[in-house]
Each structure stands twice: as structure tokens, then as C-alpha cells.
Design an enzyme around this catalytic site. Structure first.
Site, PDB file in Angstrom:
ATOM      1  N   HIS A   1       0.831  -1.210   0.000  1.00 26.48           N
ATOM      2  CA  HIS A   1       0.000   0.000   0.000  1.00 26.48           C
ATOM      3  C   HIS A   1       0.855   1.246   0.000  1.00 26.48           C
ATOM      4  O   HIS A   1       0.508   2.250  -0.603  1.00 26.48           O
ATOM      5  CB  HIS A   1      -0.927  -0.002   1.209  1.00 26.48           C
ATOM      6  CG  HIS A   1      -2.145  -0.841   0.964  1.00 26.48           C
ATOM      7  ND1 HIS A   1      -2.864  -1.419   1.965  1.00 26.48           N
ATOM      8  CD2 HIS A   1      -2.746  -1.191  -0.181  1.00 26.48           C
ATOM      9  CE1 HIS A   1      -3.865  -2.096   1.444  1.00 26.48           C
ATOM     10  NE2 HIS A   1      -3.808  -1.973   0.147  1.00 26.48           N
TER      11      HIS A   1
ATOM     12  N   ARG B   1      -9.509  -4.493 -15.090  1.00 23.19           N
ATOM     13  CA  ARG B   1      -9.273  -5.845 -14.577  1.00 23.19           C
ATOM     14  C   ARG B   1     -10.185  -6.043 -13.369  1.00 23.19           C
ATOM     15  O   ARG B   1     -10.070  -5.313 -12.385  1.00 23.19           O
ATOM     16  CB  ARG B   1      -7.819  -6.008 -14.140  1.00 23.19           C
ATOM     17  CG  ARG B   1      -6.807  -5.990 -15.285  1.00 23.19           C
ATOM     18  CD  ARG B   1      -5.413  -5.997 -14.711  1.00 23.19           C
ATOM     19  NE  ARG B   1      -4.380  -6.339 -15.656  1.00 23.19           N
ATOM     20  CZ  ARG B   1      -3.535  -5.451 -16.189  1.00 23.19           C
ATOM     21  NH1 ARG B   1      -3.649  -4.177 -15.892  1.00 23.19           N
ATOM     22  NH2 ARG B   1      -2.590  -5.852 -17.018  1.00 23.19           N
TER      23      ARG B   1
ATOM     24  N   ASN C   1       1.455  -8.818 -22.458  1.00 24.58           N
ATOM     25  CA  ASN C   1       2.201  -9.435 -21.347  1.00 24.58           C
ATOM     26  C   ASN C   1       2.134 -10.959 -21.452  1.00 24.58           C
ATOM     27  O   ASN C   1       3.139 -11.656 -21.402  1.00 24.58           O
ATOM     28  CB  ASN C   1       1.624  -9.027 -19.986  1.00 24.58           C
ATOM     29  CG  ASN C   1       1.476  -7.531 -19.840  1.00 24.58           C
ATOM     30  OD1 ASN C   1       2.128  -6.776 -20.547  1.00 24.58           O
ATOM     31  ND2 ASN C   1       0.610  -7.102 -18.940  1.00 24.58           N
ATOM     32  N   ASP C   2       0.900 -11.453 -21.587  1.00 22.93           N
ATOM     33  CA  ASP C   2       0.746 -12.906 -21.686  1.00 22.93           C
ATOM     34  C   ASP C   2       1.144 -13.423 -23.059  1.00 22.93           C
ATOM     35  O   ASP C   2       1.698 -14.514 -23.173  1.00 22.93           O
ATOM     36  CB  ASP C   2      -0.703 -13.315 -21.374  1.00 22.93           C
ATOM     37  CG  ASP C   2      -0.912 -13.463 -19.883  1.00 22.93           C
ATOM     38  OD1 ASP C   2      -0.021 -14.037 -19.229  1.00 22.93           O
ATOM     39  OD2 ASP C   2      -1.938 -12.993 -19.371  1.00 22.93           O
TER      40      ASP C   2
ATOM     41  N   ARG D   1       6.361 -14.856 -17.116  1.00 22.95           N
ATOM     42  CA  ARG D   1       6.511 -13.406 -16.987  1.00 22.95           C
ATOM     43  C   ARG D   1       6.931 -12.976 -15.583  1.00 22.95           C
ATOM     44  O   ARG D   1       7.344 -11.844 -15.376  1.00 22.95           O
ATOM     45  CB  ARG D   1       5.220 -12.696 -17.420  1.00 22.95           C
ATOM     46  CG  ARG D   1       4.026 -13.039 -16.582  1.00 22.95           C
ATOM     47  CD  ARG D   1       2.719 -12.624 -17.235  1.00 22.95           C
ATOM     48  NE  ARG D   1       2.192 -11.389 -16.696  1.00 22.95           N
ATOM     49  CZ  ARG D   1       0.972 -10.937 -16.935  1.00 22.95           C
ATOM     50  NH1 ARG D   1       0.158 -11.603 -17.746  1.00 22.95           N
ATOM     51  NH2 ARG D   1       0.552  -9.819 -16.428  1.00 22.95           N
TER      52      ARG D   1
ATOM     53  N   CYS E   1      -3.427  -3.635 -24.805  1.00 31.71           N
ATOM     54  CA  CYS E   1      -3.593  -3.243 -23.403  1.00 31.71           C
ATOM     55  C   CYS E   1      -2.524  -3.840 -22.500  1.00 31.71           C
ATOM     56  O   CYS E   1      -2.573  -3.689 -21.297  1.00 31.71           O
ATOM     57  CB  CYS E   1      -4.991  -3.600 -22.893  1.00 31.71           C
ATOM     58  SG  CYS E   1      -5.326  -5.351 -22.921  1.00 31.71           S
TER      59      CYS E   1
HETATM   60  C1  PEP Z   1      -1.806  -9.002 -20.683  1.00 27.35           C
HETATM   61  O1  PEP Z   1      -1.669 -10.224 -20.540  1.00 27.35           O
HETATM   62  O2  PEP Z   1      -1.082  -8.307 -21.437  1.00 27.35           O
HETATM   63  C2  PEP Z   1      -2.875  -8.288 -19.967  1.00 27.35           C
HETATM   64  C3  PEP Z   1      -3.173  -7.048 -20.258  1.00 27.35           C
HETATM   65  O3  PEP Z   1      -3.517  -8.956 -18.994  1.00 27.35           O
HETATM   66  P1  PEP Z   1      -2.906  -9.292 -17.551  1.00 27.35           P
HETATM   67  O4  PEP Z   1      -1.631  -8.513 -17.417  1.00 27.35           O
HETATM   68  O5  PEP Z   1      -3.947  -8.912 -16.569  1.00 27.35           O
HETATM   69  O6  PEP Z   1      -2.681 -10.764 -17.624  1.00 27.35           O
HETATM   70 MG    MG Z   2      -3.205 -11.415 -19.598  1.00 26.11          MG
END
Ligand code: PEP
Ligand code: MG
Length: 759
Positions: free
Chosen positions: A358, A464, A625-626, A636, A673
Site C-alpha cells: 500500500h 481488470r 504481457n501474456d 513473466r 492493453c
Molecule cells: C496481458 O496479458 O497483457 C494483460 C493485459 O492482462 P494481464 O496482465 O492482466 O494478464
Molecule cells: Mg493477460
């Protein structure tokens, strides 16, 4: 030997500091291998030398002092060759270097193993013997195994700067908690009585103890309410929500009642009861897998500490500060942070905690640079000049003039850059050659404080939804969800809001719905879980739909889609949810608009079914990211392979190109995103490929807007064509980074460091 090996590794693990761990290692290895000497040298890459870090057999006075250049001695040779060297008569070897201080003249045989971490030599492990002999194969493999066990521990210590604790010319390295730079004297916060230092005791006058406890609870409640009030005036709703969590804890019968029982039934003192119950709860939180929930142990500790302070001394802790400071504490908490007068708070350093603490969340909301998880001698730091680099996590103590001048320069550049960036706030989001772009907000992640309105955002590109689920002790009801979603849709009234359905599993666990799997990232995650639980999925869909009544700005997005059948099944459930809420709304003569439905492109298989998917959906959004994680088979969150996690890998680039081409062909909007969209270099690359919609955290929006306004699409397209010829992530990134520098945006590259996927 296996038993010995295990014993050595265990005693290293038990040692609190690296120094103690290495000392345990050398002593036990000397005994286990029955040799005359065992030593560890640790590398200092900037100085290109090894330093003797521990020994059992050489002169102890040389520990921490004796150094050897990378190119010298047999130790140096082990490092250069990156392989074991086994010599019966080391002094006769041409590379032998006599170090007068270490007293090794008595030894003849030498066995040295490189300690390798991520392809780098982080140290050398050596055993020596007076007698001249070659070491056997068993001894060699023992050394190799030990060196491998040692590698991560040394590398971690090196990264954190522990090895140079006494040499303050080098920065200590922590976790970048909140970006920015701070330069001021350290002001150290210490609690009146440490929770850990309390020895529980009993008091038969339990009525008096209970009365004092009740008073203390009320006082702490009052303190928290006034802190929340102070915050409410200046910061976002979400920052204030942190105090609600504290108050919730204080009101929670599951916490306070057992404390009272310990006093009234078992006759522990109030302080002891607070300690006993809090310790238990802290351990429970710490034992949770999810890092966000683990961090909640800090909240319990903070409340406990406050109760104890009130119990031992009947007045609140008073903070008297009259000049700008960097707040330093063993564990900076939200309440400590709130108590330091804002006008004097320039930076934050917390020995414990991470990006989800926090304190880090609040520091970001307050725009104060913060470093978390840095190892630091607290008792020795008060009043010393600090430089806090919240971008890199570097902390300088008593820096020299060169560092001070450099950081003063950076600070003024940063201020100038901020003013510059904000100067285009009222200009349209478009490139220098007039190509319009949409800048959207990523919200809902715990690390994102701002679900409040970011005026520059054209809407929410990714909300999210999992964090509210993670913070509860059971699934949130439909009404709770509706209220939360309504708040966001209202905040972004007249702008699109894309809500993603629950994406738990992987590294996001619900405490009340544990999923135990061998391989959670390839397991029951995202849409797979919600489709298996339509009762949960329907509740969430209905809550979203209901929340959108009269606002009509809702879009729904599905995470982790890997097949067409998942979309069809989700669509059926959405239809059903919509029919149900529409019927009910009709009875009130209200209408609920059917939302657009999109999917995340983050599982590689989705890329190969785009034609089949296109007629079933309204938009795509890339979860880079994924997508990077799954395309490259690189976890990751795993620091060990972080160097090969690269969104600029040619395979990722081709995947992204494939998708943007399909979006044109099938006329389906596409956005990005993942963190790549908020990275100043990444966004230029995406723009060159054809992407026009970018979703990112609130801190990045203004900067990315500025970057895009300075960039010319036609130039970037040429750059991309050039870059792709090389098929090399570094070259490609370098080309776009240089473009930023040539356009006077080099300062943003520094800020871009924070856009790791954990942010
Ligand atoms: C992603 O995977 O890029 C994404 C935006 O979702 P998260 O980071 O919540 O897995
Ligand atoms: Mg993701």
C-alpha cells in the site's frame, strides 16, 4: 556426499545475511571435503575484480579486503574460462598470483569452480590443500553442485548491493516502487515498541486490561478516520479506500473479538493479546500465494503496531518534521506515509515491501518517488543525505558531488519534461503528421491507484475485475459487483469502458477458492474457469449489464481465449444474462443496451483462428504481457528468465503484425492493453505496425500522448521496415529508442524503465 551437500545448503538458507551464509558454506565445505581451505570470491563487475568474501583457511583479516583483477591469478582464470580448474601444484602454474595478505603460501593443490548466474560469473568457489594432489571426480562434481546452489543467492545479494554495504559510493538496489527522483536527508521512522520484541505475559486484572484495550481500539479508529480525512482532501478515492481496508480490519470481529477473548478468557495483557492474534493473522497472509494478499500482512502489522503504541503510551505517535525529508522505515505503511506532512515528504524508502505494498500504491498516487525492499542499516541512516531513484530502484547514501550533480540535473530535466508533457494536454491525441490515436486507461489492478477520471484518457481500455474478488473472503455478490462497476462506468460517462471478465488462476488466486495445480499458467485460468462455473460468470455479466443501465458505455472482454468454442459459449451466457436483466429492466421501462463483446489476444492459438473468430466478436485487444509469455514460453514472473522475456522478439512482432493486418481485413477494431502500449519505445513500434488504440496505466498516458505528438508515422514506418530486416530485438528496440532521443525524448527512456509487466 548428498547428505553433506543438503546440510550445507540448508545452513546457508537459514543464515540471515549473505556474509553468514558464505561463512557457513566455507566452514562446512572444508569439513565435508576434508580439505585445508575453502574460500569464496565474489565478483564486482564494475571494478572488474573479485573480492574475497569468506574463507576458512586463508587469513581472516583479508576477508572483504583482498581483491584480484578478473584477468589475474588462477581464480581469474576460472572466471575467464568459465570452467572448473583442478591443479595439483598451483604455485607452479603460469597464472598463479601471489597475494601477500591472504596467506596461501602453504597450499599446493587447487580446485576452483565458477559460480554462474544467468551466464555471468558472479563468483568463484575454491578449495585448497597443502598436499600436492589432483582432486577426484567426486570432489569436482561436489564443487560444481555447490557453486550452482550458491549462484542465485550471490546474484540476489549483488543486485541489492549488499556486498558493498560499507562502501556507500555504490548505490543499493531495491524495487522501484514509485517513479521519480528525490534528494533529501533521511528521516527514520521507528515504532515505540516493536511487535517482534514483545514477550507475551498475563495479568489477572483482566477487567482493567479489557477496558484499556477497548479505549485503544477506539483511539486507533479515530486516528485512522482523521488520516483518511486528511487524504480525502488531496488524493484519489482509491487511496482513501486503503484506509477503509484498515478500518474494516479494526471492525472485523474475526480480528478484534479473538483479541478481546485472549484478554477476558485467557487473561493475557492487551498488548500480548494483540501480538498473539496479529502474529497468527500475519502468518496466514504471508502463507498466501498471491503477492497482493501476502502484502496484506503489512496492514495487520500496522494496525497491531498502532494498537500497541496506544496501549503502551496513551497518545498518538507524533511526527515532527520541519524540512524536506526522505521517509525511511523498516516497513513503510500507509498510515506512516499519511502522517508525514506532505509538504516535507520528497521520497520513501522501505526496507520491506514490494510494488503491491500500500505504501508503494500511495506513493504513486502522491507522486512521491519510492524504493521498496532495499537492505539498509537503519540505525545508521538518519540524517544522511539520500538520493532516491524511483525509476531504477537505486538508492545512494551520502553520494559524492558527481552523483549529486548528475541527479540535480536529472531532477530539473524531469521537471522540465513534465511541464513539457503537460503542455499538450489540451491538444488532440495525434501524431505530428496528423494520424489520430486513442489513449485508454488500464484500471483495476491493485497497483493502479487511479480509477478516478484521467481527463486525457479517451476511455477505459482494460478494467481488470479480479482484484475486488481477491480482496474479499467470499465471492462478491451481484449487488456488490454492480455498485463497483457502476462507479467506474459513471466516472467514465460518455466514454467507452471495457471490462474484462474474471481472469483468476495463474498467479492470481482467490483465498476462498484455492486452485492447486502443477502448472497454473497453463491451467484453469481466465475464461476456462468462468465457463466451468456459469453461475459465477452469469452473476458477473449481469452485474456489468445492470451497472451500465442509462450509461450505455459498457464493452465486455474475455480473457485467455484459445478457441472459437469458448467465444460461442461465452456469447450464449451473455445473451442469457442480457435477456434476464432486460426483462427486469423492462418492468421499470428501462432499457439495457447489449454491449459489444471482444476478446483478449494473449494465447498464441488465438492468432491462428482470427478468420473464424472475426464474425463472432466486435473487437480484439492484445494482452502483450501474456502473449509474450506464451509465445516465448517464458514465465513473466520468473526473474531467472527475465532476460529472455522480450516483447521485441521477432516472433512477438510478427504475431502483432498478423493481428493488426487481420483487424484491417475483417474491419474489427484492435487495441493493445499490455505494458508494451505504455512503453515509449513500444508504442512507436505498435504505431508503425498499424495500431491506433493504446491502453495503459494512468501515469503513462500524458507521456505517451506527448511521444506520439512528436512522432511522424511515415518516418516510423521506414524505421520498422529497416528494423525488421535485422530480426534482432536489440537492434529493433535501439532504432526506435534512437528515434526518441533524436526527437528530444531521451528523458522518457529513463521513465520507460518502470513499464515492466509487474507495474
Ligand atoms: C496481458 O496479458 O497483457 C494483460 C493485459 O492482462 P494481464 O496482465 O492482466 O494478464
Ligand atoms: Mg493477460
Amino acid at each position: 556426499m548428498l547428505t553433506e551437500l543438503r546440510r550445507i545448503v540448508e545452513s546457508m538458507a537459514e543464515a540471515n545475511t549473505l556474509e553468514l551464509a558464505l561463512q557457513a558454506l566455507v566452514s562446512q565445505t572444508r569439513l565435508a571435503m576434508m580439505v585445508d581451505c575453502c574460500s569464496v570470491y565474489v565478483s564486482e563487475p564494475e571494478m572488474r575484480r573479485y573480492r574475497l568474501a569468506a574463507t576458512d583457511g586463508l587469513a581472516e583479516s583479508a576477508v572483504g579486503k583482498a581483491t584480484l583483477p578478473f584477468e589475474q591469478g588462477i581464480v581469474g582464470l576460472v572466471g575467464q574460462r568459465e570452467e572448473l580448474i583442478n591443479l595439483a601444484d598451483a604455485p607452479s602454474h603460469p597464472s598463479f598470483k601471489f597475494l601477500p595478505d591472504v596467506a596461501e603460501e602453504a597450499f599446493r593443490s587447487f580446485l576452483g569452480a565458477p559460480i554462474m548466474h544467468q551466464r555471468q560469473v558472479v563468483g568463484i568457489l575454491v578449495v585448497q590443500q597443502k598436499e600436492s594432489r589432483l582432486f577426484d571426480e567426486g570432489e569436482e562434481s561436489f564443487m560444481v553442485t555447490l557453486a550452482a546452489q550458491l549462484a542465485a543467492r550471490i546474484a540476489q545479494a549483488q543486485a541489492k548491493g549488499w556486498l558493498q554495504k560499507t562502501d556507500w559510493s555504490k548505490p543499493l538496489r531495491g524495487i522501484a516502487g514509485a517513479s521519480g527522483i528525490a534528494m533529501a536527508k533521511a528521516w527514520v521512522w521507528r515504532p515505540r515498541k516493536e511487535l517482534n520484541s514483545i514477550t507475551p505475559r498475563k495479568d489477572e486484572d483482566h477487567a482493567r486490561q479489557l477496558e484499556r484495550l477497548n479505549v485503544a481500539v477506539e483511539e486507533v479508529r479515530h486516528d485512522l478516520e482523521s488520516l483518511a480525512l486528511r487524504f480525502r482532501e488531496s488524493y484519489s478515492q482509491d487511496s482513501v479506500a486503503i484506509f477503509d481496508i484498515y478500518l474494516h480490519l479494526l471492525n472485523d470481529p474475526g480480528y478484534i473479538k479473538p483479541i478481546r477473548n485472549k484478554v477476558s478468557k485467557e487473561h493475557w495483557t492487551g498488548v500480548s493479546a494483540v501480538k498473539l492474534i496479529s502474529d497468527r493473522l500475519i502468518d496466514q497472509f504471508k502463507g498466501m500465494k498471491d503477492p497482493y494478499l501476502q502484502e496484506r500482512s503489512t496492514d495487520v502489522k500496522d494496525i497491531a503496531q498502532r494498537l500497541i503504541s496506544r496501549l503502551v503510551q496513551n497518545e498518538p505517535e507524533h511526527i515532527a518534521i520541519g524540512e524536506p525529508v526522505v521517509l525511511v522505515a523498516d516497513e513503510v505503511t500507509a498510515t506512516i506515509l499519511a502522517e508525514v506532512p506532505r509538504e516535507f515528504l520528497t521520497g520513501v524508502v522501505s526496507l520491506k515491501g514490494g510494488t503491491n505494498s500500500h505504501a508503494a500504491i500511495l506513493a504513486r498516487a502522491m507522486g512521491v518517488a519510492a524504493i521498496m525492499g532495499v537492505d539498509l542499516p537503519l540505525g545508521d541512516i538518519g540524517g544522511r543525505m539520500l538520493v532516491v531513484d524511483g525509476y531504477s530502484g537505486d538508492l545512494f547514501i551520502e553520494p559524492n558531488q558527481v552523483i549529486l550533480t548528475e541527479y540535480r540535473q536529472l531532477l530539473s530535466e524531469e521537471r522540465a519534461l513534465d511541464t513539457l508533457v503537460r503542455s499538450v494536454d489540451n491538444q488532440p491525441s495525434e501524431t505530428a503528421d496528423g494520424v489520430p490515436v486513442s489513449l485508454l486507461l488500464n484500471a483495476g489492478l491493485s497497483a493502479d491507484t487511479e480509477i478516478s477520471l484521467n481527463q486525457l484518457a479517451d476511455g477505459v481500455g482494460l478494467y481488470r475485475t479480479e482484484i475486488p474478488f481477491m480482496l474479499q473472503d467470499s465471492f462478491p455478490s451481484e449487488w456488490e459487483q454492480t455498485a463497483r462497476y457502476r462507479g467506474i462506468l459513471e466516472t467514465y460517462r460518455n466514454r467507452p469502458v471495457c471490462m474484462r471478465t474474471l481472469d483468476v488462476g495463474g498467479d492470481k488466486q482467490l483465498p476462498y477458492f484455492p486452485i492447486v495445480e502443477e502448472n497454473p499458467f497453463l491451467g484453469w485460468r481466465g475464461i476456462r474457469l468462468t465457463l466451468d462455473h456459469p453461475e459465477l460468470f452469469l452473476v458477473q455479466l449481469k452485474a456489468m449489464l445492470r451497472a451500465s443501465e442509462g450509461l450505455d458505455n459498457l464493452a465486455i472482454m474475455l480473457p485467455m481465449i484459445s478457441s472459437v468454442s469458448e467465444i460461442k459459449a461465452s456469447r450464449r451466457l451473455l445473451d442469457q444474462a442480457w435477456r434476464e436483466v432486460s426483462e427486469e429492466a423492462a418492468s421499470r421501462e428501462a432499457v439495457i443496451r447489449y454491449p459489444s463483446l471482444g476478446v483478449m489476444i494473449e494465447v498464441p492459438s488465438a492468432l491462428y483462428i482470427l478468420p473464424e473468430m472475426a464474425p463472432l466478436i466486435d473487437f480484439w485487444s492484445v494482452g502483450s504481457n501474456d502473449l509474450t509469455q506464451y509465445l516465448l514460453a517464458v514465465d513473466r514472473n520468473n526473474a531467472r528468465v527475465a532476460n529472455i522475456y522480450d516483447a521485441f522478439h521477432p516472433a512477438v512482432i510478427r504475431a502483432l503484425q498478423l493481428l493488426v493486418d487481420a483487424s484491417h481485413r475483417y474491419q474489427k477494431p484492435v487495441s493493445v492493453c499490455g505494458e508494451l502500449a505504455g512503453d515509449p519505445v513500444g508504442v512507436l513500434l505498435l504505431l508503425a505496425m498499424g495500431y491506433r488504440r493504446f491502453s495503459m496505466n494512468t501515469h503513462n498516458i500524458a507521456r505517451i500522448k506527448y511521444v506520439l505528438r512528436q512522432s511522424t508515422l511515415s518516418e516510423l514506418t521506414v524505421l520498422l521496415t529497416d528494423g525488421l530486416k535485422h530480426d534482432n530485438p536489440h537492434v529493433l528496440r535501439g532504432l526506435f529508442a534512437r528515434y526518441l532521443e533524436e526527437h528530444g525524448l531521451g528523458g522518457l527512456l529513463r521513465a520507460g524503465h518502470k513499464t515492466k509487466q509487474t507495474d
